[in-house]
Motif scaffolding. Structure first.
Motif, PDB file in Angstrom:
ATOM      1  N   GLU A   1       0.831  -1.204   0.000  1.00 20.53           N
ATOM      2  CA  GLU A   1       0.000   0.000   0.000  1.00 20.53           C
ATOM      3  C   GLU A   1       0.865   1.254   0.000  1.00 20.53           C
ATOM      4  N   LYS A   2       0.414   2.277  -0.703  1.00 16.23           N
ATOM      5  CA  LYS A   2       1.133   3.554  -0.764  1.00 16.23           C
ATOM      6  C   LYS A   2       1.049   4.282   0.571  1.00 16.23           C
ATOM      7  N   ASP A   3       2.081   5.052   0.860  1.00 15.02           N
ATOM      8  CA  ASP A   3       2.039   5.980   1.983  1.00 15.02           C
ATOM      9  C   ASP A   3       1.285   7.207   1.479  1.00 15.02           C
ATOM     10  N   LEU A   4       0.165   7.530   2.080  1.00 14.52           N
ATOM     11  CA  LEU A   4      -0.659   8.639   1.603  1.00 14.52           C
ATOM     12  C   LEU A   4       0.050   9.986   1.676  1.00 14.52           C
ATOM     13  N   LYS A   5       1.030  10.103   2.551  1.00 14.57           N
ATOM     14  CA  LYS A   5       1.771  11.358   2.674  1.00 14.57           C
ATOM     15  C   LYS A   5       2.901  11.462   1.650  1.00 14.57           C
ATOM     16  N   ASN A   6       3.341  10.327   1.100  1.00 19.99           N
ATOM     17  CA  ASN A   6       4.445  10.295   0.147  1.00 19.99           C
ATOM     18  C   ASN A   6       4.208   9.171  -0.870  1.00 19.99           C
ATOM     19  N   PRO A   7       3.131   9.228  -1.667  1.00 19.57           N
ATOM     20  CA  PRO A   7       2.736   8.091  -2.509  1.00 19.57           C
ATOM     21  C   PRO A   7       3.671   7.777  -3.666  1.00 19.57           C
TER      22      PRO A   7
END
Length: 66
Positions: A19-25
Motif C-alpha cells: 500500500e502507498k504511503d498517503l503522505k508520500n505516494p
C-alpha cells in the motif's frame, strides 16, 4: 510509483498487502504481512516501510514465484 496489490498463499492463511504511503505516494509505502485464522479473524504480523525500488523488486519477485 509505488506498487499496490495483494497476494495470498495457496493455503489461504497468509496475506501480503502493498500500500502507498498517503503522505508520500510516489516514493514510499508499506508492505503488510497478515495471518488469516478464519474468514473473520485476521492478525497483522508485520508492517514495514519500503522505498518504491525495494517494493517493486519484492512485488515482481512475488509475481514471478506465484
Amino acid at each position: 510509483m509505488f506498487p499496490e496489490g495483494t497476494f495470498i498463499n495457496e493455503k489461504n492463511d497468509n496475506l501480503i498487502v502493498f500500500e502507498k504511503d498517503l503522505k508520500n505516494p510516489e516514493y514510499e509505502g508499506f508492505v503488510c504481512f497478515w495471518e488469516i485464522k478464519d474468514i473473520e479473524c485476521k492478525q497483522l504480523r508485520f508492517k514495514k516501510r519500503l522505498s518504491k525500488l525495494k517494493a517493486s523488486k519484492k512485488y515482481h519477485n512475488l509475481l514471478r514465484e506465484g
